[in-house]
Design a protein around this motif. Structure first.
Motif, PDB file in Angstrom:
ATOM      1  N   PRO A 183       0.794  -1.240   0.000  1.00 56.73           N
ATOM      2  CA  PRO A 183       0.000   0.000   0.000  1.00 56.73           C
ATOM      3  C   PRO A 183       0.819   1.280   0.000  1.00 56.73           C
ATOM      4  O   PRO A 183       0.498   2.225  -0.730  1.00 56.73           O
ATOM      5  CB  PRO A 183      -0.835  -0.129   1.282  1.00 56.73           C
ATOM      6  N   LYS A 184       1.893   1.322   0.795  1.00 57.89           N
ATOM      7  CA  LYS A 184       2.695   2.544   0.865  1.00 57.89           C
ATOM      8  C   LYS A 184       3.401   2.804  -0.463  1.00 57.89           C
ATOM      9  O   LYS A 184       3.407   3.936  -0.974  1.00 57.89           O
ATOM     10  CB  LYS A 184       3.730   2.431   1.990  1.00 57.89           C
ATOM     11  N   THR A 185       3.982   1.750  -1.042  1.00 59.03           N
ATOM     12  CA  THR A 185       4.663   1.898  -2.324  1.00 59.03           C
ATOM     13  C   THR A 185       3.666   2.229  -3.429  1.00 59.03           C
ATOM     14  O   THR A 185       3.945   3.042  -4.318  1.00 59.03           O
ATOM     15  CB  THR A 185       5.437   0.618  -2.673  1.00 59.03           C
ATOM     16  N   SER A 186       2.504   1.598  -3.376  1.00 56.23           N
ATOM     17  CA  SER A 186       1.454   1.873  -4.360  1.00 56.23           C
ATOM     18  C   SER A 186       1.069   3.342  -4.340  1.00 56.23           C
ATOM     19  O   SER A 186       0.922   3.981  -5.391  1.00 56.23           O
ATOM     20  CB  SER A 186       0.231   0.994  -4.072  1.00 56.23           C
ATOM     21  N   GLU A 187       0.913   3.881  -3.149  1.00 59.44           N
ATOM     22  CA  GLU A 187       0.550   5.293  -3.021  1.00 59.44           C
ATOM     23  C   GLU A 187       1.631   6.191  -3.611  1.00 59.44           C
ATOM     24  O   GLU A 187       1.336   7.187  -4.290  1.00 59.44           O
ATOM     25  CB  GLU A 187       0.326   5.628  -1.540  1.00 59.44           C
ATOM     26  N   ALA A 188       2.898   5.839  -3.368  1.00 57.49           N
ATOM     27  CA  ALA A 188       4.004   6.636  -3.890  1.00 57.49           C
ATOM     28  C   ALA A 188       4.058   6.574  -5.413  1.00 57.49           C
ATOM     29  O   ALA A 188       4.276   7.597  -6.076  1.00 57.49           O
ATOM     30  CB  ALA A 188       5.327   6.139  -3.290  1.00 57.49           C
ATOM     31  N   ILE A 189       3.836   5.388  -5.978  1.00 56.65           N
ATOM     32  CA  ILE A 189       3.854   5.239  -7.434  1.00 56.65           C
ATOM     33  C   ILE A 189       2.693   6.004  -8.062  1.00 56.65           C
ATOM     34  O   ILE A 189       2.830   6.617  -9.129  1.00 56.65           O
ATOM     35  CB  ILE A 189       3.803   3.758  -7.831  1.00 56.65           C
ATOM     36  N   MET A 190       1.525   6.002  -7.396  1.00 56.04           N
ATOM     37  CA  MET A 190       0.395   6.757  -7.921  1.00 56.04           C
ATOM     38  C   MET A 190       0.680   8.260  -7.915  1.00 56.04           C
ATOM     39  O   MET A 190       0.261   8.981  -8.827  1.00 56.04           O
ATOM     40  CB  MET A 190      -0.872   6.458  -7.124  1.00 56.04           C
ATOM     41  N   ALA A 191       1.409   8.724  -6.908  1.00 57.78           N
ATOM     42  CA  ALA A 191       1.767  10.149  -6.864  1.00 57.78           C
ATOM     43  C   ALA A 191       2.680  10.505  -8.037  1.00 57.78           C
ATOM     44  O   ALA A 191       2.511  11.547  -8.686  1.00 57.78           O
ATOM     45  CB  ALA A 191       2.448  10.477  -5.536  1.00 57.78           C
ATOM     46  N   VAL A 192       3.651   9.633  -8.321  1.00 56.08           N
ATOM     47  CA  VAL A 192       4.545   9.839  -9.462  1.00 56.08           C
ATOM     48  C   VAL A 192       3.752   9.789 -10.762  1.00 56.08           C
ATOM     49  O   VAL A 192       3.939  10.617 -11.668  1.00 56.08           O
ATOM     50  CB  VAL A 192       5.667   8.782  -9.474  1.00 56.08           C
ATOM     51  N   THR A 193       2.857   8.809 -10.863  1.00 54.97           N
ATOM     52  CA  THR A 193       2.027   8.653 -12.053  1.00 54.97           C
ATOM     53  C   THR A 193       1.228   9.917 -12.324  1.00 54.97           C
ATOM     54  O   THR A 193       1.214  10.448 -13.446  1.00 54.97           O
ATOM     55  CB  THR A 193       1.057   7.470 -11.878  1.00 54.97           C
ATOM     56  N   ASP A 194       0.543  10.394 -11.299  1.00 51.02           N
ATOM     57  CA  ASP A 194      -0.310  11.569 -11.461  1.00 51.02           C
ATOM     58  C   ASP A 194       0.506  12.789 -11.889  1.00 51.02           C
ATOM     59  O   ASP A 194       0.072  13.572 -12.748  1.00 51.02           O
ATOM     60  CB  ASP A 194      -1.042  11.850 -10.144  1.00 51.02           C
ATOM     61  N   LYS A 195       1.688  12.927 -11.312  1.00 53.07           N
ATOM     62  CA  LYS A 195       2.557  14.058 -11.663  1.00 53.07           C
ATOM     63  C   LYS A 195       2.977  13.987 -13.126  1.00 53.07           C
ATOM     64  O   LYS A 195       2.881  14.982 -13.863  1.00 53.07           O
ATOM     65  CB  LYS A 195       3.791  14.055 -10.759  1.00 53.07           C
ATOM     66  N   LEU A 196       3.414  12.799 -13.562  1.00 57.25           N
ATOM     67  CA  LEU A 196       3.874  12.652 -14.938  1.00 57.25           C
ATOM     68  C   LEU A 196       2.740  12.874 -15.943  1.00 57.25           C
ATOM     69  O   LEU A 196       2.906  13.570 -16.949  1.00 57.25           O
ATOM     70  CB  LEU A 196       4.477  11.258 -15.142  1.00 57.25           C
TER      71      LEU A 196
END
Length: 251
Positions: A183-196
């Protein structure tokens, strides 16, 4: 405004013993440039099949697909890959394991170009790659010389995202790309995804099973069931939805 992606009456079938089973049934879908679409549906609803039809990994039984003004309905997957980038659920699928992070990024920077024996000029690109990798916030910029197989799952998926978006694709497909992460890593990847996606205004479709992500990210939400689009919510309509509303489609 010209549509970026258009699916017209797209159908996909599979032969099951003596009969034909429809996987997608007359899908009609139009995406404007910069649309960021979440795709929801139960297992077997046709989500990954829809992506496979767009990429050409599954042939169409009927219909037409147009991307960036080009009809790609019958083009081979290799040709469509010049226009489409895809990130899969498994972090191992988007990178070359024995190549370093920098080498993977250099390869991605030449997507769609004819590969030659010319020098890669890798050393000259390292500062730019370090700056790019630093966006992920997980130390990837310190691992440019490390073989990709030695990265954590989160770092490897972040690298897959960078590779998919380094050469701006006409369409970015995210196929449950956080499902294999904690969950923590998923949240971080989603933040990167949204930014890109938002900074580059990429046209993107993202399959997710996380109802909260479907309500939080993007400007549009479509729901598949039994190979059909049963709901298509724009930004305003989606803002009125709750996770409980979405659960009704999973009954």
């Amino acid at each position: 405004m010209t549509d970026q992606l258009t699916l017209e009456h797209v159908a996909v079938n599979v032969a099951v013993e003596t009969h034909v089973k429809p996987l997608l049934q007359a899908i009609d879908l139009r995406l404007a440039p910069g649309d960021y679409v979440c795709v929801l549906g139960t297992n077997g609803a046709g989500k990954s099949t829809l992506f496979n039809a767009i990429t050409g990994d599954i042939p169409l039984a009927a219909g037409k697909i147009t991307l960036a003004g080009q009809e790609i309905s019958h083009e081979k997957p290799e040709k469509r890959a010049r226009l489409i980038a895809r990130v899969f659920q498994d972090p191992k699928m988007g990178t070359a394991p024995r190549m370093t992070v920098a080498e993977n990024l250099a390869l991605a920077s030449r997507r769609g170009q004819r590969l030659t024996l010319a020098s890669r000029q890798l050393r000259q690109q390292l500062p730019a790659f370090a700056q790019l990798a630093a966006q992920t916030g997980n130390g990837l910029e310190k691992a440019l010389d490390k073989p990709t197989e030695q990265l954590s799952g989160g770092q490897r998926q972040a690298l897959s995202l960078l590779m998919a978006t380094l050469k701006r694709p006409e369409l970015l497909l995210l196929d449950e790309h956080t499902a294999a992460l904690d969950p923590k890593t998923s949240e971080a990847i989603m933040a990167v995804t949204d930014k890109l996606v938002t900074q580059e205004q990429l046209t993107c479709m993202m399959i997710t099973h996380h109802l909260e992500d479907a309500l939080k990210y993007g400007n549009r939400l479509i729901i598949l069931s039994a190979g059909k689009i049963v709901a298509d919510y724009d930004t305003k309509a989606r803002q009125q939805l709750t996770a409980a509303d979405l659960l009704t489609y999973f009954g």
